[in-house]
Design a protein around this motif. Structure first.
Motif, mmCIF file in Angstrom:
data_model
loop_
_atom_site.group_PDB
_atom_site.id
_atom_site.type_symbol
_atom_site.label_atom_id
_atom_site.label_comp_id
_atom_site.label_asym_id
_atom_site.label_seq_id
_atom_site.Cartn_x
_atom_site.Cartn_y
_atom_site.Cartn_z
ATOM 1 N N UNK A 195 3.911 0.047 -0.382
ATOM 2 C CA UNK A 195 4.761 0.729 -0.918
ATOM 3 C C UNK A 195 5.565 0.200 -2.263
ATOM 4 N N UNK A 196 5.330 -0.971 -2.346
ATOM 5 C CA UNK A 196 6.160 -1.748 -3.617
ATOM 6 C C UNK A 196 4.895 -1.765 -4.694
ATOM 7 N N UNK A 246 -2.277 -9.763 4.158
ATOM 8 C CA UNK A 246 -1.307 -9.421 5.062
ATOM 9 C C UNK A 246 0.003 -8.774 4.414
ATOM 10 N N UNK A 279 -3.475 -7.009 11.920
ATOM 11 C CA UNK A 279 -2.770 -5.663 11.384
ATOM 12 C C UNK A 279 -2.591 -4.889 12.861
ATOM 13 N N UNK A 300 1.570 -4.217 12.494
ATOM 14 C CA UNK A 300 2.083 -4.304 11.329
ATOM 15 C C UNK A 300 2.012 -2.830 10.573
ATOM 16 N N UNK A 301 2.867 -2.574 9.857
ATOM 17 C CA UNK A 301 2.930 -1.271 9.054
ATOM 18 C C UNK A 301 3.778 -1.638 7.903
ATOM 19 N N UNK A 302 3.190 -0.830 6.648
ATOM 20 C CA UNK A 302 4.044 -1.181 5.380
ATOM 21 C C UNK A 302 5.382 -0.933 5.431
ATOM 22 N N UNK A 303 6.063 -2.004 4.665
ATOM 23 C CA UNK A 303 7.453 -1.743 4.700
ATOM 24 C C UNK A 303 7.845 -0.368 3.847
ATOM 25 N N UNK A 304 8.817 0.565 4.470
ATOM 26 C CA UNK A 304 9.056 1.928 4.036
ATOM 27 C C UNK A 304 9.623 1.740 2.232
ATOM 28 N N UNK A 305 9.040 2.680 1.598
ATOM 29 C CA UNK A 305 9.281 2.765 0.050
ATOM 30 C C UNK A 305 10.962 2.697 -0.478
ATOM 31 N N UNK A 356 -0.853 -5.645 2.421
ATOM 32 C CA UNK A 356 -0.594 -4.597 3.341
ATOM 33 C C UNK A 356 0.893 -4.158 3.606
ATOM 34 N N UNK A 357 1.645 -5.182 3.788
ATOM 35 C CA UNK A 357 3.103 -4.794 4.247
ATOM 36 C C UNK A 357 3.906 -4.527 2.825
ATOM 37 N N UNK A 358 3.490 -4.624 1.588
ATOM 38 C CA UNK A 358 4.320 -4.324 0.677
ATOM 39 C C UNK A 358 3.433 -3.176 -0.237
ATOM 40 N N UNK A 392 12.246 -0.825 -0.839
ATOM 41 C CA UNK A 392 11.968 -1.473 -2.124
ATOM 42 C C UNK A 392 12.756 -0.641 -3.563
#
Lengths: 233, 193
Positions: free
Chosen positions: B65-66, B58, A14, A19-24, B61-63, A27
């Motif tokens: 927000x989903x 991974x 990470x 790596x960063x979480x995909x923005x809300x 972590x990336x998802x 989705x």
């Protein structure tokens, strides 16, 4: 690899790859797009239903014997298969979309399909009552030759004067009847005897599009005993 | 950083979104259960299982927000693990391997039927028979059997993991049990029991 080591591997990956979480919103947007597409497809399905109702209600079911066929044959030929196939296609797209929404998988396929068809019928019925369908259907007949050949409509029926079925537009009115320009641009001298049946408040005026049941007397003469307006509504 | 022991999964997700270092608690909490699950799904190779798990964590972590708080976080991460494992099988063009751990197979006594594993003296033979039966039934039936009897998940959780309606899960489970019984009979299990 034990849990500690594994955790470190993930952490390193990470950090190294930043790596960063995909923005809300990403989705949310995806979900809205899927739902919007499902709604749009349902609306198109409703238009299909509305057109099917129009074609079925506008059809002349009582003239099958003039066409030398049985009622069953007439019904079989007259079913708007193209629109039914379009409707099934649209309904399956709705089903696919709904099951791909966030919680769509919780609904049974059959439930989504039935729901979609029911909604299309209800909304399609509403559109039909508003008269939106006839314009779509007539526009398609005028603009798309393939559509005209794929759909069995009144344009395919009222063009057999030798069988007693004629249609067209009144271009002149005279003492014994009127002059008619038929769908194939041929001019007819039409006589209307006293016992002629005028159905659905059809009005005799220049420019009026009508359907006639009668007898062909000559190459360009037609004696009518039933006159119907071109559109039932 | 926060104390993971006092936090629910959902709170840990929120904590991770605020500070990525908290993700280690999720990894710590789910590494062993997910590794066991991937192996139970038929991934025999330990190295492959670790690779799959890396991808799972991974992707999770990336998802983050989903994640839908209306479902359990465990169901969501199990779903990712399930999909990732299936995608691995497809990619490698390999078939899932039958469950081999004896303790897993013995959990099949939970299946309510006329057979009683307790009465059986030769458990090794029973283990072989169950392995054969599991090998013979369709993958979709194995998936629900694993989740229901080995992972001890509820119908709703299985529905969220496999992304199928609960009614379908119940049907699949019933059919899975019937198929297993047919396979047991084929292998004369009734003579042993």
């Amino acid at each position: 690899m034990n849990t500690e080591e594994f955790g470190k591997t993930i952490e390193t990956k990470i950090n190294e790859e930043q790596l960063t979480p995909t923005p809300r919103w990403h989705f949310l947007l995806k979900n809205y797009v899927i739902w919007s597409f499902a709604l749009l497809t349902t609306f198109l399905g409703s238009l299909a239903v509305s057109t099917i109702i129009f074609i079925l209600t506008d059809h002349d079911w009582d003239i099958f014997h003039y066409l030398d066929r049985s009622l069953f044959e007439h019904i079989f030929i007259s079913i708007p298969y193209v629109w039914l196939i379009i409707l099934m296609f649209l309904v399956s797209i709705v089903q696919y979309n709904v099951t791909h929404t966030k919680r769509g998988y919780r609904y049974k396929t059959s439930l989504v399909l039935i729901g979609s068809i029911l909604f299309s019928i209800i909304f399609g019925g509403t559109l039909f009552s508003l008269g939106i369908n006839s314009e779509i259907h007539e526009l398609l007949i005028e603009q798309i030759p393939l559509y005209k050949s794929a759909i069995y409509t009144k344009e395919n029926i009222w063009i057999f004067p030798e069988k007693g079925l004629l249609s067209g537009t009144i271009i002149a009115i005279n003492e014994n009847g009127f002059t008619l320009l038929d769908l194939n641009k041929k001019i007819w001298d039409v006589t209307t005897p006293d016992d002629t049946k005028w159905e659905n408040n059809v009005i005799l005026k220049i420019g009026e599009k009508i359907k006639l049941i009668g007898t062909q007397n000559n190459i360009d003469e037609f004696s009518t005993f039933v006159i119907r307006p071109w559109n039932k509504r | 950083m926060t104390d993971a022991r006092i936090q629910s999964d959902e709170e840990l997700v929120q904590a991770t979104l605020s500070d990525k270092n908290n993700y280690r608690y999720i990894v710590k909490r789910y590494h062993d259960p997910l590794l066991r699950y991937v192996l139970r799904l038929g991934c025999k190779n330990e190295e492959d299982s670790e690779d799959i798990l890396q991808e799972v964590f991974i992707k999770t972590y990336l998802n983050l927000n989903d994640f839908d708080p209306e479902m359990k976080f465990s169901s969501w991460i199990y779903r990712i693990a399930h999909n990732e494992t299936m995608s691995h099988f497809r990619k490698m063009k390999i078939r899932p391997q039958p469950i081999e751990k004896e303790e897993d197979l013995l959990l099949f006594e939970l299946i309510p039927d006329e057979y009683d594993m307790e009465k059986e003296s030769d458990k090794k033979r029973i283990t072989e028979i169950i392995q054969q039966a599991l090998k013979a039934i369709d993958k979709k039936y194995r998936d629900v059997i694993v989740l229901k009897y080995l992972e001890e998940r509820s119908y709703e959780e299985i529905s969220d993991i496999l992304q199928k309606p609960t009614g379908t899960i119940a049907t699949l489970l019933n059919r899975a049990k019937q198929r297993l019984q047919v396979e047991f009979k084929k292998q004369n299990i009734h003579q042993i029991l």
